[in-house]
Scaffold this motif. Sequence first.
Motif, PDB file in Angstrom:
ATOM      1  N   GLU A 172       0.849  -1.189   0.000  1.00 22.08           N
ATOM      2  CA  GLU A 172       0.000   0.000   0.000  1.00 22.08           C
ATOM      3  C   GLU A 172       0.882   1.235   0.000  1.00 22.08           C
ATOM      4  OE1 GLU A 172      -1.961  -0.201   3.748  1.00 22.08           O
ATOM      5  OE2 GLU A 172      -3.230  -1.858   3.149  1.00 22.08           O
ATOM      6  N   ALA A 173       0.238   2.350  -0.258  1.00 21.39           N
ATOM      7  CA  ALA A 173       0.939   3.625  -0.193  1.00 21.39           C
ATOM      8  C   ALA A 173       1.180   4.002   1.274  1.00 21.39           C
ATOM      9  CB  ALA A 173       0.111   4.711  -0.869  1.00 21.39           C
ATOM     10  N   ASN A 199       4.596   9.486  -5.122  1.00 17.92           N
ATOM     11  CA  ASN A 199       3.614  10.458  -5.564  1.00 17.92           C
ATOM     12  C   ASN A 199       3.783  11.701  -4.701  1.00 17.92           C
ATOM     13  OD1 ASN A 199       1.231  12.024  -5.862  1.00 17.92           O
ATOM     14  ND2 ASN A 199       0.148  10.222  -6.631  1.00 17.92           N
ATOM     15  N   ARG A 200       4.469  12.678  -5.255  1.00 15.32           N
ATOM     16  CA  ARG A 200       4.763  13.904  -4.491  1.00 15.32           C
ATOM     17  C   ARG A 200       3.498  14.663  -4.107  1.00 15.32           C
ATOM     18  NH1 ARG A 200      10.446  16.119  -6.086  1.00 15.32           N
ATOM     19  NH2 ARG A 200      11.322  14.288  -7.067  1.00 15.32           N
ATOM     20  N   GLU A 201       2.511  14.682  -5.003  1.00  9.74           N
ATOM     21  CA  GLU A 201       1.278  15.429  -4.730  1.00  9.74           C
ATOM     22  C   GLU A 201       0.508  14.812  -3.559  1.00  9.74           C
ATOM     23  OE1 GLU A 201       1.998  14.440  -8.083  1.00  9.74           O
ATOM     24  OE2 GLU A 201       3.004  16.380  -8.264  1.00  9.74           O
ATOM     25  N   ARG A 202       0.406  13.510  -3.549  1.00  7.53           N
ATOM     26  CA  ARG A 202      -0.319  12.828  -2.477  1.00  7.53           C
ATOM     27  C   ARG A 202       0.571  12.570  -1.263  1.00  7.53           C
ATOM     28  NH1 ARG A 202      -3.524   7.917  -5.094  1.00  7.53           N
ATOM     29  NH2 ARG A 202      -5.481   8.745  -4.303  1.00  7.53           N
ATOM     30  N   GLY A 203       1.873  12.623  -1.465  1.00  4.25           N
ATOM     31  CA  GLY A 203       2.805  12.351  -0.368  1.00  4.25           C
ATOM     32  C   GLY A 203       2.858  10.886  -0.004  1.00  4.25           C
ATOM     33  N   THR A 204       2.778   9.999  -1.024  1.00  2.91           N
ATOM     34  CA  THR A 204       2.779   8.564  -0.743  1.00  2.91           C
ATOM     35  C   THR A 204       3.901   7.849  -1.493  1.00  2.91           C
ATOM     36  OG1 THR A 204       1.191   8.155  -2.523  1.00  2.91           O
ATOM     37  CG2 THR A 204       0.291   8.483  -0.305  1.00  2.91           C
TER      38      THR A 204
END
Length: 108
Positions: free
Chosen positions: A36-37, A74-79
């Motif tokens: 998972e992220a 994923n930089r935008e989601r921070g994951t």
Amino acid sequence: MTIAYTESSSDELFEILSHSVRRRVLTVLVRNEEHEAFSPEEFAPGNGPFDAFLASLHHVHLPKLAEAGFIRWNRERGTVTGGPRYDEVAPLVTLLLTHEDDLPVDWL
């Protein structure tokens, strides 16, 4: 930018694992069987200045792991999740985790 992925050499794997922050990121992913992220804060060590840790994580370690293809960040989601080459490094991290009690305390 397209990155051509090649099979890992032992030198590349050990270089990726040469820093405790990168080991910690990959260890969290290996311990999570579903891949998972995770948010980068979950990789933080228990001690030391958190801001300095996040700066090095975001500017050095996550980009290096992502560029090598071992993670997707994923930089935008921070994951963070396993990347296209994750399966090349996971067995080595699993081996280290299997022998965690035999390794130096600071290996992570």
